[in-house]
Every structure is written in structure tokens, then in C-alpha cells.
Scaffold this motif. Structure first.
Motif, PDB file in Angstrom:
ATOM      1  N   ASN A   1       0.819  -1.211   0.000  1.00 59.37           N
ATOM      2  CA  ASN A   1       0.000   0.000   0.000  1.00 59.37           C
ATOM      3  C   ASN A   1       0.856   1.264   0.000  1.00 59.37           C
ATOM      4  N   LYS A   2       2.190   1.095   0.091  1.00 58.61           N
ATOM      5  CA  LYS A   2       3.044   2.280   0.045  1.00 58.61           C
ATOM      6  C   LYS A   2       3.292   2.672  -1.398  1.00 58.61           C
ATOM      7  N   GLN A   3       2.687   3.794  -1.774  1.00 61.61           N
ATOM      8  CA  GLN A   3       2.856   4.265  -3.133  1.00 61.61           C
ATOM      9  C   GLN A   3       3.867   5.403  -3.152  1.00 61.61           C
ATOM     10  N   LYS A   4       4.765   5.356  -4.130  1.00 61.66           N
ATOM     11  CA  LYS A   4       5.765   6.425  -4.227  1.00 61.66           C
ATOM     12  C   LYS A   4       5.142   7.711  -4.714  1.00 61.66           C
ATOM     13  N   TYR A   5       5.615   8.818  -4.172  1.00 62.87           N
ATOM     14  CA  TYR A   5       5.155  10.138  -4.598  1.00 62.87           C
ATOM     15  C   TYR A   5       6.332  10.862  -5.250  1.00 62.87           C
ATOM     16  N   PHE A   6       5.998  11.774  -6.145  1.00 64.35           N
ATOM     17  CA  PHE A   6       6.998  12.730  -6.621  1.00 64.35           C
ATOM     18  C   PHE A   6       6.537  14.119  -6.213  1.00 64.35           C
ATOM     19  N   ILE A   7       7.403  14.860  -5.560  1.00 63.05           N
ATOM     20  CA  ILE A   7       7.056  16.212  -5.126  1.00 63.05           C
ATOM     21  C   ILE A   7       7.693  17.208  -6.084  1.00 63.05           C
ATOM     22  N   THR A   8       6.887  18.100  -6.624  1.00 65.79           N
ATOM     23  CA  THR A   8       7.388  19.035  -7.636  1.00 65.79           C
ATOM     24  C   THR A   8       8.409  20.018  -7.066  1.00 65.79           C
TER      25      THR A   8
ATOM     26  N   VAL B   1       6.914  24.158   0.653  1.00 66.51           N
ATOM     27  CA  VAL B   1       5.549  24.517   0.245  1.00 66.51           C
ATOM     28  C   VAL B   1       4.950  23.433  -0.649  1.00 66.51           C
ATOM     29  N   THR B   2       5.687  23.014  -1.679  1.00 66.83           N
ATOM     30  CA  THR B   2       5.103  22.082  -2.651  1.00 66.83           C
ATOM     31  C   THR B   2       4.810  20.708  -2.030  1.00 66.83           C
ATOM     32  N   ALA B   3       5.569  20.331  -0.992  1.00 65.10           N
ATOM     33  CA  ALA B   3       5.310  19.047  -0.327  1.00 65.10           C
ATOM     34  C   ALA B   3       3.907  19.019   0.262  1.00 65.10           C
ATOM     35  N   GLN B   4       3.335  20.213   0.512  1.00 60.83           N
ATOM     36  CA  GLN B   4       2.016  20.295   1.143  1.00 60.83           C
ATOM     37  C   GLN B   4       0.880  20.390   0.128  1.00 60.83           C
ATOM     38  N   LEU B   5       1.219  20.628  -1.134  1.00 58.30           N
ATOM     39  CA  LEU B   5       0.182  20.737  -2.169  1.00 58.30           C
ATOM     40  C   LEU B   5      -0.525  19.398  -2.336  1.00 58.30           C
ATOM     41  N   PRO B   6      -1.768  19.425  -2.828  1.00 55.25           N
ATOM     42  CA  PRO B   6      -2.429  18.149  -3.121  1.00 55.25           C
ATOM     43  C   PRO B   6      -1.707  17.382  -4.230  1.00 55.25           C
ATOM     44  N   ARG B   7      -1.920  16.096  -4.259  1.00 52.87           N
ATOM     45  CA  ARG B   7      -1.293  15.248  -5.281  1.00 52.87           C
ATOM     46  C   ARG B   7      -1.592  15.747  -6.691  1.00 52.87           C
ATOM     47  N   SER B   8      -2.818  16.249  -6.883  1.00 52.78           N
ATOM     48  CA  SER B   8      -3.233  16.708  -8.218  1.00 52.78           C
ATOM     49  C   SER B   8      -2.406  17.902  -8.694  1.00 52.78           C
ATOM     50  N   GLN B   9      -1.734  18.582  -7.770  1.00 50.21           N
ATOM     51  CA  GLN B   9      -0.873  19.714  -8.157  1.00 50.21           C
ATOM     52  C   GLN B   9       0.605  19.367  -8.059  1.00 50.21           C
ATOM     53  N   GLY B  10       0.903  18.075  -8.021  1.00 51.29           N
ATOM     54  CA  GLY B  10       2.300  17.666  -7.953  1.00 51.29           C
ATOM     55  C   GLY B  10       2.867  17.723  -6.548  1.00 51.29           C
ATOM     56  N   GLY B  11       1.987  17.788  -5.557  1.00 51.92           N
ATOM     57  CA  GLY B  11       2.448  17.869  -4.174  1.00 51.92           C
ATOM     58  C   GLY B  11       2.519  16.510  -3.511  1.00 51.92           C
TER      59      GLY B  11
ATOM     60  N   ASP C   1       3.888   8.521  14.418  1.00 54.63           N
ATOM     61  CA  ASP C   1       2.650   8.888  15.102  1.00 54.63           C
ATOM     62  C   ASP C   1       1.573   9.277  14.091  1.00 54.63           C
ATOM     63  N   PRO C   2       0.546   8.450  13.931  1.00 52.12           N
ATOM     64  CA  PRO C   2      -0.458   8.722  12.891  1.00 52.12           C
ATOM     65  C   PRO C   2      -1.250  10.002  13.139  1.00 52.12           C
ATOM     66  N   GLU C   3      -1.273  10.448  14.392  1.00 53.15           N
ATOM     67  CA  GLU C   3      -2.048  11.651  14.689  1.00 53.15           C
ATOM     68  C   GLU C   3      -1.306  12.932  14.321  1.00 53.15           C
ATOM     69  N   ARG C   4      -0.012  12.827  14.058  1.00 49.78           N
ATOM     70  CA  ARG C   4       0.758  14.043  13.793  1.00 49.78           C
ATOM     71  C   ARG C   4       1.205  14.174  12.347  1.00 49.78           C
ATOM     72  N   GLY C   5       0.889  13.213  11.540  1.00 48.54           N
ATOM     73  CA  GLY C   5       1.351  13.230  10.159  1.00 48.54           C
ATOM     74  C   GLY C   5       0.218  13.372   9.176  1.00 48.54           C
ATOM     75  N   PRO C   6       0.383  12.888   7.942  1.00 50.32           N
ATOM     76  CA  PRO C   6       1.618  12.253   7.491  1.00 50.32           C
ATOM     77  C   PRO C   6       2.696  13.257   7.101  1.00 50.32           C
ATOM     78  N   PHE C   7       3.935  12.883   7.345  1.00 46.49           N
ATOM     79  CA  PHE C   7       5.074  13.667   6.862  1.00 46.49           C
ATOM     80  C   PHE C   7       5.509  13.096   5.515  1.00 46.49           C
ATOM     81  N   ARG C   8       5.798  13.972   4.579  1.00 47.33           N
ATOM     82  CA  ARG C   8       6.207  13.519   3.246  1.00 47.33           C
ATOM     83  C   ARG C   8       7.584  14.039   2.848  1.00 47.33           C
ATOM     84  N   LEU C   9       8.143  14.947   3.646  1.00 49.95           N
ATOM     85  CA  LEU C   9       9.434  15.519   3.273  1.00 49.95           C
ATOM     86  C   LEU C   9      10.282  15.772   4.513  1.00 49.95           C
ATOM     87  N   LEU C  10      11.536  15.342   4.438  1.00 47.22           N
ATOM     88  CA  LEU C  10      12.523  15.650   5.481  1.00 47.22           C
ATOM     89  C   LEU C  10      13.730  16.280   4.806  1.00 47.22           C
TER      90      LEU C  10
END
Ligand code: ATP
Ligand code: MG
Length: 244
Positions: A1-8, A47-57, A119-128
Motif C-alpha cells: 500500500n506504500k505508493q511512491k510520490y513525486f514532489i514538484t 511549500v510544494t510538499a504540502q500541495l495536493p497530489r493533483s498539483q504535484g504535491g 505517530d499517525p495523529e501528527r502526520g503524514p510527513f512527506r518531506l525531510l
């Protein structure tokens, strides 16, 4: 279920070179001389890491380890507002910034971030982001004969980053410095190479070199991608961050 993302990255051309952007479950390194835009890339991705997937976030939150005091909330606000029409306060609330003053603190922070990412209540984090990965290691192990210990510690640090990336489906971006290559033929001026040697190249899946172009133009070269050929493009540093 882990799908890779690309962040613009904010630049279509640059994204194309990277196969879509900065990839999750992967560690990406960016190196280059001062003022080439490495930190601007970090600010844009905050900023872009927070955009919706539909905007490349990445539709997620951001964690940032700042070792040089280079994080500028005002820059993130400016990019969020002017370029993406987002509420700067909300965007900043989704970024956790930790300032490290020693390589030990830097390593501890990355370890502690694992608790936060889990911690599921504090995420999800997508960028470090680590800006920069090597500076404090160079300062703390500057003496003669300390190189091998430095490399060992750096390796432990990087392996933890690789683990976080894979375990939590996070894109890890590490900023690196460059140094003069003593082994190179300097007939055409000093040859610069990234710090950290094979420890970095082993852990990073993709490596990017940023160079100065004309004015606000910068050249981004993807030099070590697992699935993309070596290629470069020109980007611009703007008020709205990295752009075509
Ligand atoms: P260092 O190695 O010193 O940390 P760096 O590669 O991180 O350098 P940055 O701080 O990312 O460099 O880039 C600095 C450059 O970004 C400046 O020279 C300027 O050209 C550009 N820049 C900064 N803020 C803005 C802005 N608001 N609008 C346009 N360009 C900007
Ligand atoms: Mg910087």
C-alpha cells in the motif's frame, strides 16, 4: 500500500529530469557552491510538499533540520502566498524546524523524528530536509586523523535517513557542500567535488549539482539517478521560489 510520490520542485523541466520531482522512499542529495539556490530549493519544497497530489504535491507535512540557520519562514510565506495562493500561517504550521549546532544534535534529531513520523495523529510527513548534511561533521571532525571516524558517523546518520525514507514513505533531501578536489588536474581552475565521498554516494539514490548561470538563472544537473539519464536544465530563482 506504500505508493511512491513525486514532489514538484516548482520547475517543470527540472521535474522532468528527475522523473517527476523529488521522490519519496528515497534520499536525494543536492550540492553546489554558495548562492547556487540549494536553500531556495528547500524553501520551495517546504511549500510544494504540502500541495495536493493533483498539483504535484505530497499532501503532507515537512520536517527540517537546519544546521546553518538558513531557514527563512518569510521566504516560505512569500512562496506560499505569491506562487501557490496558500495561507502562509497554515503552511508554516505544517513545517517542523529543528536547529542543530553539533553533529551529535543533528543525529539525535533525526532519530527523534522517527517517533514523530510513526505517530499517525501528527502526520503524514512527506518531506525531510537536512540543510546541510555535512557542515557540522566537517566542523566537529576537523582534526588530522579524524576523517575515518567522521565518515563512520556520517554513514550511521545517512543509513538512518534511508530507513526513515523507506519506512515512512518520505522524500529525504540533503544539502551538501562542495570542496576543492586535491586529486584533480587544476589547469582550468579548481575542480569542485561534493563532500562526504562514497558514504554519500552510497546512500543517496539521486544526486543533483546546482551551478550559477546568468543573473538569477541556475543550472541543475542530475548526475546519479537510478532510472534517468544524466542531463541538465536551466531554472530561475524567483520570489515564488524555483521556477522554469
Ligand atoms: P549556501 O551554500 O551559501 O547556503 P545556497 O546554494 O543555499 O548557498 P541560496 O540561499 O539557496 O544559496 O540562494 C541564494 C540566492 O537565491 C540569492 O543569491 C538570490 O539570487 C536568490 N534569492 C533569494 N531570495 C530571493 C527572492 N526573494 N527572489 C528571488 N531570488 C532570491
Ligand atoms: Mg544554503
Amino acid at each position: 500500500n506504500k505508493q511512491k510520490y513525486f514532489i514538484t520542485t516548482g520547475s517543470k523541466q527540472f521535474d522532468m529530469l528527475l522523473g517527476g520531482g523529488i521522490e519519496t522512499m528515497s534520499v536525494t542529495e543536492v550540492h553546489g557552491e554558495f548562492r547556487t539556490g540549494k536553500t531556495q530549493l528547500c524553501h520551495t519544497l517546504c511549500v510544494t510538499a504540502q500541495l495536493p497530489r493533483s498539483q504535484g504535491g505530497g499532501a503532507g507535512k515537512v520536517a527540517m533540520v537546519d544546521t546553518e540557520g538558513s531557514f527563512r519562514p518569510q521566504r516560505v510565506s512569500e512562496i506560499a502566498k505569491t506562487r501557490y495562493d496558500l495561507d502562509p500561517k497554515e503552511v508554516l504550521d505544517n513545517i517542523i524546524v529543528a536547529r542543530a549546532h553539533s553533529h551529535d544534535a543533528q543525529m539525535d534529531m533525526v532519530t527523534q523524528l522517527g517517533v514523530l513520523f510513526a505517530d499517525p495523529e501528527r502526520g503524514p510527513f512527506r518531506l525531510l530536509i537536512i540543510d546541510s548534511i555535512t557542515a557540522l561533521f566537517r566542523t566537529d571532525f576537523s582534526g588530522r586523523g579524524e576523517l575515518s571516524e567522521r565518515q563512520q558517523r556520517l554513514n550511521v546518520h545517512l543509513q538512518r535517513l534511508v530507513k526513515h525514507a523507506e519506512e515512512f514513505n518520505i522524500a529525504v533531501l540533503v544539502v551538501n557542500q562542495v570542496m576543492a578536489d586535491p586529486g584533480a588536474n587544476a589547469m582550468f581552475g579548481p575542480v569542485l567535488k561534493p563532500v562526504g565521498g562514497h558514504v554519500i554516494s552510497h546512500a543517496c539514490h539521486t544526486r543533483i549539482l546546482m551551478k550559477k548561470g546568468r543573473g538569477d538563472n541556475r543550472i541543475c544537473k542530475v548526475i546519479d539517478s537510478p532510472c534517468m539519464p544524466e542531463a541538465e536544465c536551466t531554472i530561475q530563482l524567483t520570489a515564488g521560489g524555483i521556477s522554469d
